[in-house]
Design a protein around this motif. Sequence first.
Motif, PDB file in Angstrom:
ATOM      1  N   VAL A  30      32.898  -8.807 -22.531  1.00 11.50           N
ATOM      2  CA  VAL A  30      34.214  -9.571 -22.603  1.00 11.50           C
ATOM      3  C   VAL A  30      34.743  -9.305 -23.980  1.00 11.50           C
ATOM      4  N   ARG A  31      34.036  -9.052 -25.276  1.00 12.66           N
ATOM      5  CA  ARG A  31      34.428  -9.034 -26.456  1.00 12.66           C
ATOM      6  C   ARG A  31      35.160  -7.413 -26.572  1.00 12.66           C
ATOM      7  N   ALA A  32      34.383  -6.791 -25.900  1.00 14.45           N
ATOM      8  CA  ALA A  32      34.788  -5.565 -25.910  1.00 14.45           C
ATOM      9  C   ALA A  32      36.300  -5.407 -25.363  1.00 14.45           C
ATOM     10  N   ALA A  33      36.515  -5.913 -24.025  1.00 17.45           N
ATOM     11  CA  ALA A  33      37.718  -5.855 -23.634  1.00 17.45           C
ATOM     12  C   ALA A  33      38.814  -6.548 -24.242  1.00 17.45           C
ATOM     13  N   VAL A  34      38.441  -7.711 -24.934  1.00 21.18           N
ATOM     14  CA  VAL A  34      39.361  -8.380 -25.531  1.00 21.18           C
ATOM     15  C   VAL A  34      39.921  -7.548 -26.821  1.00 21.18           C
ATOM     16  N   ASP A  35      38.858  -6.985 -27.453  1.00 23.19           N
ATOM     17  CA  ASP A  35      39.029  -6.008 -28.625  1.00 23.19           C
ATOM     18  C   ASP A  35      40.243  -5.043 -28.189  1.00 23.19           C
ATOM     19  N   LEU A  36      39.764  -4.451 -26.980  1.00 21.52           N
ATOM     20  CA  LEU A  36      40.754  -3.433 -26.525  1.00 21.52           C
ATOM     21  C   LEU A  36      42.203  -3.649 -26.453  1.00 21.52           C
ATOM     22  N   LEU A  83      40.278 -11.084 -10.901  1.00 24.23           N
ATOM     23  CA  LEU A  83      41.906 -10.915 -11.105  1.00 24.23           C
ATOM     24  C   LEU A  83      42.477 -12.235 -10.524  1.00 24.23           C
ATOM     25  N   GLU A  84      41.636 -12.945  -9.642  1.00 28.87           N
ATOM     26  CA  GLU A  84      42.258 -14.150  -9.107  1.00 28.87           C
ATOM     27  C   GLU A  84      42.074 -15.368 -10.115  1.00 28.87           C
ATOM     28  N   MET A  94      48.069 -14.202 -21.774  1.00 31.72           N
ATOM     29  CA  MET A  94      48.298 -12.725 -21.604  1.00 31.72           C
ATOM     30  C   MET A  94      46.986 -12.034 -22.083  1.00 31.72           C
ATOM     31  N   ALA A  95      46.433 -12.473 -23.092  1.00 33.33           N
ATOM     32  CA  ALA A  95      45.024 -11.993 -23.412  1.00 33.33           C
ATOM     33  C   ALA A  95      44.219 -12.040 -22.558  1.00 33.33           C
ATOM     34  N   LYS A 126      40.516  -5.543 -17.751  1.00 34.17           N
ATOM     35  CA  LYS A 126      39.871  -4.237 -18.411  1.00 34.17           C
ATOM     36  C   LYS A 126      38.377  -4.420 -18.002  1.00 34.17           C
ATOM     37  N   LEU A 127      38.078  -5.709 -17.657  1.00 33.56           N
ATOM     38  CA  LEU A 127      36.568  -5.855 -17.196  1.00 33.56           C
ATOM     39  C   LEU A 127      36.576  -5.108 -15.640  1.00 33.56           C
ATOM     40  N   VAL A 128      37.624  -5.296 -14.786  1.00 30.24           N
ATOM     41  CA  VAL A 128      37.519  -4.939 -13.654  1.00 30.24           C
ATOM     42  C   VAL A 128      37.824  -3.409 -13.654  1.00 30.24           C
ATOM     43  N   ASN A 129      38.981  -3.121 -14.233  1.00 24.68           N
ATOM     44  CA  ASN A 129      39.140  -1.664 -14.067  1.00 24.68           C
ATOM     45  C   ASN A 129      38.094  -0.487 -14.919  1.00 24.68           C
ATOM     46  N   ASN A 130      37.777  -1.129 -16.138  1.00 21.44           N
ATOM     47  CA  ASN A 130      36.951  -0.259 -16.836  1.00 21.44           C
ATOM     48  C   ASN A 130      35.323  -0.491 -17.093  1.00 21.44           C
TER      49      ASN A 130
END
Length: 505
Positions: A171-177, A65-66, A45-46, A53-57
């Motif tokens: 990646v770190r920022a997206a995980v953090d979010l 996404l695949e 899930m993470a 988040k990487l794609v959308n933000n």
Amino acid sequence: MWESPVDMRKQIFCNRSLNMKSIVAVGFDMDYTLAQYKPDTFESMAYAGTTKKLVNNLGYPKDLLEWKFDWKYMVRGLVVDKKRGNILKMDRHKYVKVAYHGFQRVSREERQATYGFTLSRDSYDEPDYALIDTLFSLAEAYLFMQLVDFRDQFPEKIPSGTDYAQMYKDVRAAVDLCHRDGTLKQAVAHEPSKYINDDKQIVPMLKMLRQSGRLTFLVTNSLWDYTHVVMNFLCGKSGTDGGTPRDDEWLSYFDVVVTGSAKPTFFQDGNRSPLFEVDISTGMLQNTDRGTPIGGIGLNTPILPQRAVKQACRVFQGGSVAHLHRLLSIAAGAQVLYVGDHIYGDILRSKKELGWRTMLVVPELEFELEMLAQTFSIRKEVSKLRMLRDVLEDKLQSLEWALRFHNLTVDEQHTFQEKIEILQSERDKIREQHRQAQRDCHHQFHKTWGQLMKTGYQNSRFSHQVERFACLYTSQVTNLCYYSPDKSYRTTEDFMPHELEGIGL
Ligand SMILES: Nc1nc2c(ncn2[C@@H]2O[C@H](COP(=O)(O)O)[C@@H](O)[C@H]2O)c(=O)[nH]1
Ligand SMILES: [Mg+2]
């Protein structure tokens, strides 16, 4: 009663002797210590939340996404080389023994040229390197390596100007979010049993410790609302999912709960973080002065310390270890045993700066122990081959020396040369057999990274840290149930290499 001997997979191992009789308070971390997340659901899930988040933000392409996540691929103790897009496994001397660029193995020559033959030794720490030291980091390491391969193949698809290091930052920022915006926590709150193992021994373990006279406490970086969800699932009457109402019963197993603790800063000397008391009925924070409630302006808030009145568990947010010591009346760090899963966040600082005694939870140990038993004969064979290779090398070097520096007749030179050639070919054969057997052995533990606790035949960086910082280590926190709460844990005998001579170890 406690069984003896304890099943190998449930044993508590001791690096530094610890007599539980001197322990006044036993503390626990929550996430990945009391709450064992199921990596196939939680880490997946993470991973999915991060790619979104990487794609959308952050402008990464929809291809992400695949992508699929193999939750068994990454292991703890690896080190990400952010600038080069590599991931490394090193031994206890910080020699890089295995390296991958993305998912491509780096050849021995290239690895040595990059990490081996350098003028100064790298420390392999932040900011250029990232340690995969919690189970929370496995998904981000995997995703970063996928991105490295993707960027190598399709540089035009990655947001322009994004090098490997920037990709890691993203990646770190997206995980953090994902950890902060509810992506993960809401799903867990809705259906804890999908994401967390239900360990029925947590309550008996806590009860046993309390019966033995120990104070118990929880210090977690999670905030109150999430802590309440997880602890209700683990210790509540219901022990079930979402719709079931939560109650406060789990609090009766603790004297103090500190949420939002911001470890490892929590353990730092001179940390001045304010301590708030959590009103558990509303989740609201109340100001305190070192744990004593402070009355709000115009409000009739009680200002006597609640402990003066008979008071069950108190719940706080923030603060520092000084507050905790005061609340529990701890006189010396050595009276506290803290159980956690994170070497840096839970174990290193608490041990080094406070002298707390520590127990590290290493769930991977269960499999490692099973494999150690299964690979017993191959490991013996590897060790025999290593000894044989060393003997052959010594003989060879002695003959080579003689050939160069002794006054030999031409006939003698011939004979020596022949012997050297025979020995060389024998040594090469054994060396290859040794390498192959060692590779096969490691492969049985993990097809890419081998045995968690070893790199080659040396201790891995991870196991070296476990040895240095954890007084005790074990596969699950509830293994404490298999031992008396008054047990005196003792280390095995230390051996220097010279002491191993002649005893066949
Ligand atoms: N903001 C972030 N929070 C993170 C990250 N990785 C984990 N976590 C959260 O920390 C706590 C750990 O609690 P503890 O009981 O082990 O002290 C938990 O709430 C995780 O969700 C991250 O990268 N960023
Ligand atoms: Mg934890």
